[in-house]
Design a protein around this motif. Structure first.
Motif, PDB file in Angstrom:
ATOM      1  N   SER A 114      -2.968  12.308  11.512  1.00  0.00           N
ATOM      2  CA  SER A 114      -3.509  10.984  11.377  1.00  0.00           C
ATOM      3  C   SER A 114      -2.100  10.028  11.115  1.00  0.00           C
ATOM      4  O   SER A 114      -1.474  10.550  10.332  1.00  0.00           O
ATOM      5  N   THR A 131       5.546   2.426   5.574  1.00  0.00           N
ATOM      6  CA  THR A 131       5.497   1.694   4.516  1.00  0.00           C
ATOM      7  C   THR A 131       6.824   0.860   4.089  1.00  0.00           C
ATOM      8  O   THR A 131       6.855  -0.244   3.938  1.00  0.00           O
ATOM      9  N   ARG A 153      -1.015   4.932  -1.002  1.00  0.00           N
ATOM     10  CA  ARG A 153      -1.901   5.858  -0.569  1.00  0.00           C
ATOM     11  C   ARG A 153      -3.366   5.424  -0.113  1.00  0.00           C
ATOM     12  O   ARG A 153      -4.245   6.214   0.624  1.00  0.00           O
ATOM     13  N   GLN A 154      -3.534   4.237  -0.078  1.00  0.00           N
ATOM     14  CA  GLN A 154      -4.799   3.353   0.297  1.00  0.00           C
ATOM     15  C   GLN A 154      -4.982   3.459   1.593  1.00  0.00           C
ATOM     16  O   GLN A 154      -4.022   3.478   2.641  1.00  0.00           O
ATOM     17  N   LYS A 155      -6.361   3.511   1.912  1.00  0.00           N
ATOM     18  CA  LYS A 155      -6.667   3.498   3.386  1.00  0.00           C
ATOM     19  C   LYS A 155      -6.450   2.199   4.173  1.00  0.00           C
ATOM     20  O   LYS A 155      -7.439   1.461   4.435  1.00  0.00           O
ATOM     21  N   ALA A 156      -5.140   1.792   4.354  1.00  0.00           N
ATOM     22  CA  ALA A 156      -4.812   0.568   5.062  1.00  0.00           C
ATOM     23  C   ALA A 156      -3.509   0.521   5.687  1.00  0.00           C
ATOM     24  O   ALA A 156      -2.699   1.509   5.483  1.00  0.00           O
ATOM     25  N   ASP A 157      -3.258  -0.109   6.654  1.00  0.00           N
ATOM     26  CA  ASP A 157      -2.007  -0.142   7.553  1.00  0.00           C
ATOM     27  C   ASP A 157      -1.154  -0.889   6.882  1.00  0.00           C
ATOM     28  O   ASP A 157      -1.298  -2.094   6.524  1.00  0.00           O
ATOM     29  N   VAL A 177       0.689  -1.153   0.113  1.00  0.00           N
ATOM     30  CA  VAL A 177      -0.085  -0.023   0.021  1.00  0.00           C
ATOM     31  C   VAL A 177       0.974   1.249  -0.038  1.00  0.00           C
ATOM     32  O   VAL A 177       1.931   1.280   0.710  1.00  0.00           O
ATOM     33  N   ARG A 185      -2.047   7.770   9.001  1.00  0.00           N
ATOM     34  CA  ARG A 185      -1.866   7.575   7.529  1.00  0.00           C
ATOM     35  C   ARG A 185      -1.254   8.798   7.118  1.00  0.00           C
ATOM     36  O   ARG A 185      -0.328   8.570   6.116  1.00  0.00           O
ATOM     37  N   ILE A 186      -1.748   9.866   7.168  1.00  0.00           N
ATOM     38  CA  ILE A 186      -1.012  11.308   6.728  1.00  0.00           C
ATOM     39  C   ILE A 186       0.365  11.326   7.091  1.00  0.00           C
ATOM     40  O   ILE A 186       1.196  11.736   6.103  1.00  0.00           O
TER      41      ILE A 186
END
Length: 291
Positions: free
Chosen positions: A250, A129, A86-90, A84, A252-253
């Protein structure tokens, strides 16, 4: 070609090109996807539909143990483009844990090889990542399954943000924009990977045919959209505060900020391969003729 290849991450940009290349060379292709209907639709950044390219579908969520249990039965080899950005996943759930679950099943099934597509210089990155990718690569090295590690310098698709900024009329880079990149097209990378699937274990860094600075890439993007180049340099000293702020917005960001900002200041140049050029790719994306 009688071998059966299990492809995970088959519905992403690179995964679709991998399935197409394996199919073209006569392999029996098994693909894991959450939705066959979606997989058989158009892919991102001009990557192909998988309709008619897959011999055996495994439909399920790669993070579900029921999906990965027995996933390698009947397969001779595994090729993983699973990951992953950009996807909304860990990333730990996908890049590390999900790949690891498939590897454990590959060990049980005693398959011939496991090929994993990581990223160049993953061992030096601090984003979640690249840390997840590095952790899985190390697990793969320690497995009894023969491993093949591919480290691309970056994808053409990653650079479409330059086209977005060029359309707006202004682009941004870090420092002087002198960071050097040799990105590679998904078709060329897929061919490079499939060339090595039947080979002995090993690790390879790979880039595209052109090595360009970030500023040169910006100029190509402006040329593709037909606008005068206008670029703003951002002081490298601002990256630390930007990462601190992003972390508090967040996780993710924060991860995305670290992943892309580190890419803007770290040379990513690898041995060249392929025939696709980034300038042509930018024009294709602009004209809607991407292959």
């Amino acid at each position: 070609m009688n071998e059966s290849i299990l492809v995970i991450g088959a519905t992403g940009y690179l995964g679709r090109h991998l399935v197409a290349e394996l199919h073209a060379r006569g392999y029996h292709v098994r693909a894991l996807a959450r939705s066959r209907e979606r997989a058989e639709g158009p892919g991102p950044f001009g990557s192909p539909s998988l309709a008619g390219l897959v011999d055996d579908w495994a439909v399920g969520d790669v993070t579900d143990p029921e999906t990965t249990e027995g996933i390698c039965d009947g397969a001779d080899r595994v090729v993983s483009a699973l990951g992953v950005t950009r996807q909304k996943a860990d990333p730990w759930d996908i890049d590390f844990r999900a790949n690891l679950a498939v590897l454990r099943d590959a060990e049980r099934a005693d398959i011939r090889s496991f090929c994993y597509v990581s990223v160049l210089h993953s061992e030096t990155g601090t984003s979640l990542t690249v840390r997840a990718k590095t952790a899985f690569a190390e697990a793969l090295r320690r497995s009894h399954v023969p491993h093949q590690l591919i480290n691309p310098s970056g994808y053409f698709s990653d650079l479409t943000d330059l086209l977005t900024m060029a359309r707006v009329g202004v682009s941004m880079h870090i420092g002087t924009g002198a960071t050097r990149l040799s990105p590679i097209h998904g078709i060329d990378l897929a061919q490079f990977i499939v060339d090595r699937v039947p080979d002995a274990p090993g690790e390879w860094d790979v880039g595209g045919p052109d090595t360009l600075t970030y500023r040169q890439l910006e100029n190509l993007a402006f040329s593709a959209v037909g606008k005068k180049a206008r670029s703003i340099g951002i002081a490298p000293s601002l990256l630390g505060p930007a990462g601190w702020i992003a972390d508090r917005v967040s996780p993710r960001i924060g991860n995305l900020t670290r992943f892309f900002s580190e890419g803007l200041v770290t040379d990513a140049v690898a041995p060249p391969t392929g025939t696709h050029h980034i300038a042509d790719y930018f024009r294709e994306q602009t004209n809607g003729t991407a292959a």
